[in-house]
Design a protein around this motif. Sequence first.
Motif, mmCIF file in Angstrom:
data_model
loop_
_atom_site.group_PDB
_atom_site.id
_atom_site.type_symbol
_atom_site.label_atom_id
_atom_site.label_comp_id
_atom_site.label_asym_id
_atom_site.label_seq_id
_atom_site.Cartn_x
_atom_site.Cartn_y
_atom_site.Cartn_z
ATOM 1 N N SER A 62 -5.872 1.942 -2.505
ATOM 2 C CA SER A 62 -4.837 2.415 -1.586
ATOM 3 C C SER A 62 -5.164 3.851 -1.192
ATOM 4 O O SER A 62 -4.686 4.803 -1.798
ATOM 5 N N LEU A 120 -6.122 -1.516 5.356
ATOM 6 C CA LEU A 120 -6.709 -1.301 4.039
ATOM 7 C C LEU A 120 -8.232 -1.374 4.132
ATOM 8 O O LEU A 120 -8.787 -2.216 4.832
ATOM 9 N N ALA A 150 0.822 -1.207 0.000
ATOM 10 C CA ALA A 150 0.000 0.000 0.000
ATOM 11 C C ALA A 150 0.859 1.260 0.000
ATOM 12 O O ALA A 150 0.530 2.253 -0.660
#
Length: 278
Positions: A265, A187, A126
Amino acid sequence: MLEPRYTHGHHESVLRSHRWRTAENSAGYLLPHLVDDMHLLDIGAGPGTITADFAALVGQVTATETGDEELAICRATITERWLGNVDFATADVHALGFPDDTFDVTHAHQVLQHVADPVQALREMARVTLPGGLVAVRDSDYAGFVWWPRYRALDEWMDLYQRLARANGGEPDAGRRLLGWAHAAGLEDVTVTTSTWCFSTPEDRAWWGGMWAERILDSAMARQAVDEGFATTADLTRVSEGWRQWADSDDGFLSILHGSYWPASDRISPGRRRRRRL
């Protein structure tokens, strides 16, 4: 942190299996989201067949492997296909050597099941992905494999693989854990799917069964099993014969379950976010 070992190794029987993989049969969930001006990071590129397919679809691909010898296998595939938009780097997914916000898409196929800390790996994926970009992963789930006929030798194969993979610091049932790992990594906006590989035709059974009949005797997995007391040579021979028996059965069927997802992301405020190109 336990330093993991790659359970399969790089015997030709392993590479033969990995070279069968394409973007279509191994990253189909991701293909609709790729556009031609993207920069894609392919982590754990292996022999590079998926990497090469990505290179035909996006503007630039960066392929990584854990060492120079492993990366050379990928490089050979890319060179053979005359692809000029792929660069290469050795990298540890736990500490990727790229700046923040470098890639539109960060991809890993059959990687998280082998690493010491999948959550840290996802954090790193990420970090190097542009805000609004995609982190895309796919991993198999060994306990979700289904086969018929139910030969005892294949039950032994499954038990042996589970024990070896965990002894090496991996998680063979990674597919079912992907969502939890993503959440633990911070996430969000995660889209989860499952998919399978199916081997049921005589040609498919001959290829898959023959590959594992060889692999269980000659690969790094086989050497570890005997050297570290997980199995005897006679045990491995019995498993190998079981794979050949399965391949020869007119009723032979194998379904290999995978989990996959592609979270956005979104690591910085929306005001600074690059437009998500889907």
